[in-house]
Design an enzyme around this catalytic site. Structure first.
Site, PDB file in Angstrom:
ATOM      1  N   HIS A  37       0.779  -1.215   0.068  1.00  0.00           N
ATOM      2  CA  HIS A  37       0.177  -0.049   0.001  1.00  0.00           C
ATOM      3  C   HIS A  37       0.733   1.359   0.028  1.00  0.00           C
ATOM      4  CE1 HIS A  37      -2.840  -2.925   2.132  1.00  0.00           C
ATOM      5  NE2 HIS A  37      -3.425  -2.411   1.400  1.00  0.00           N
ATOM      6  N   GLY A 147      -2.881  -1.945  -6.935  1.00  0.00           N
ATOM      7  CA  GLY A 147      -1.659  -2.924  -7.105  1.00  0.00           C
ATOM      8  C   GLY A 147      -1.967  -4.099  -8.276  1.00  0.00           C
ATOM      9  N   GLU A 148      -0.953  -4.246  -9.141  1.00  0.00           N
ATOM     10  CA  GLU A 148      -0.892  -5.277 -10.090  1.00  0.00           C
ATOM     11  C   GLU A 148      -1.210  -6.613  -9.516  1.00  0.00           C
ATOM     12  OE1 GLU A 148       2.466  -5.015 -12.764  1.00  0.00           O
ATOM     13  OE2 GLU A 148       1.408  -3.122 -13.599  1.00  0.00           O
TER      14      GLU A 148
END
Ligand code: PAF
Length: 286
Positions: A37, A147-148
């Site tokens: 994060h 996020g990927e």
């Protein structure tokens, strides 16, 4: 750092940012922040004039037998981390604030939401798109960061933004990993020590697959290789190993001839971990 708990306050603050002509970045989270994060936050800080982080454990994306109550929470620590990271605003609503009585409208990308992880977790992505659409409408950011690691979620949100003309730029951020390769996740703390020690097998299997993919292997053979590698770890219980077109998530057959994404969902004890890797065959110039 300002903290707002109501939609009203958050909207008003966002209006002020826009009136100032600021480029606003939003990082939606469910809290219990980890380095993954914080990487989203760092990117947002680097790319935007004002950064809003939302913390909301969204009940509608948890199934009836899932771990909504067990989902880890530590708001005090999250706020300290965000303040140290230079975030301007935190939006911290409670469930009644975002889902008041009578609230019934949902947002769904039905095809993308019901494949892959969506089959294992019916209703999950509908909950995600609904809450993300609400957050987009409340904050109205210029850009939002995801996020990927949650690759299918990222592709679904891109689809939603395009289909519903949100006019928001979606930034995908590469997965952050622990030193032993385990993808960072709030769920990692729920792993037993033995499962935690076993879980890096996912990253090792993906590393090997990435190398093999360069040689344009047969898709089925590559998938089998990944499955065999993970199954060799007795604590790992495979829920799914998929190889899909990296953009459309459509199934692939025959020789690998385009960028693909390998999507893993593997249980260690009670904890379902996911991981992913985009692999590209050599000679692919797309
Ligand atoms: O990725 C997450 O943490 C959640 O799915 C999100 C995007 C914050 C929506 O609740």
């Amino acid at each position: 750092m300002r903290l707002y708990r109501t939609r009203e306050e958050m909207r008003a603050a966002a209006r002020v940012f826009r009136a100032q002509g600021a480029f606003v970045g939003l990082v939606p989270t469910m809290g219990y922040l980890h380095e993954g994060h914080m990487e989203l936050v760092r990117r947002a800080r680097a790319g935007c004039e004002k950064v809003v982080v939302s913390i909301f454990v969204n009940p509608t994306q948890f199934g009836p037998n899932e771990d909504f109550d067990a989902y880890p929470r530590d708001t005090e620590r999250d706020l300290k981390l965000l303040s140290e990271a230079g975030v301007d605003t935190v939006f911290l609503p409670d469930v009644a604030e975002l889902y008041p009585p009578g609230c019934e409208t949902i947002v769904e990308a039905p095809t993308l939401s019901r494949i892959l992880m969506g089959r294992l977790r019916p209703g999950h992505f509908r909950g995600v798109t609904t809450i993300v659409a609400k957050l987009f409408n409340i904050v109205r950011p210029d850009r939002a960061y995801f996020g990927e690691k949650d690759y299918q979620q990222l592709q679904i949100i891109r689809r939603m933004v395009q289909d519903l003309d949100f006019g928001i730029e979606i930034a995908g951020v590469p997965t952050m990993r622990e030193r032993d390769g385990l993808a960072m996740s709030s769920r990692n703390v729920l792993l037993t020590p033995e499962d935690r020690a076993a879980a890096p097998v996912l990253n090792r299997a993906l590393d090997e697959a990435e190398a093999l993919a360069r040689g344009r292997p047969d898709v089925a053979a590559l998938r089998k290789q990944v499955k065999d590698r993970i199954s060799a770890e007795t604590r790992a219980e495979i829920r799914s190993v998929d190889l899909r077109d990296a953009e459309t998530l459509a199934p692939l057959r025959g020789r690998l001839d385009r960028p693909a994404v390998i999507l893993l969902a593997v249980r260690f004890g009670k904890v379902l971990l996911i991981d992913q890797r985009v692999v590209t065959p050599e000679g692919d110039h797309e």
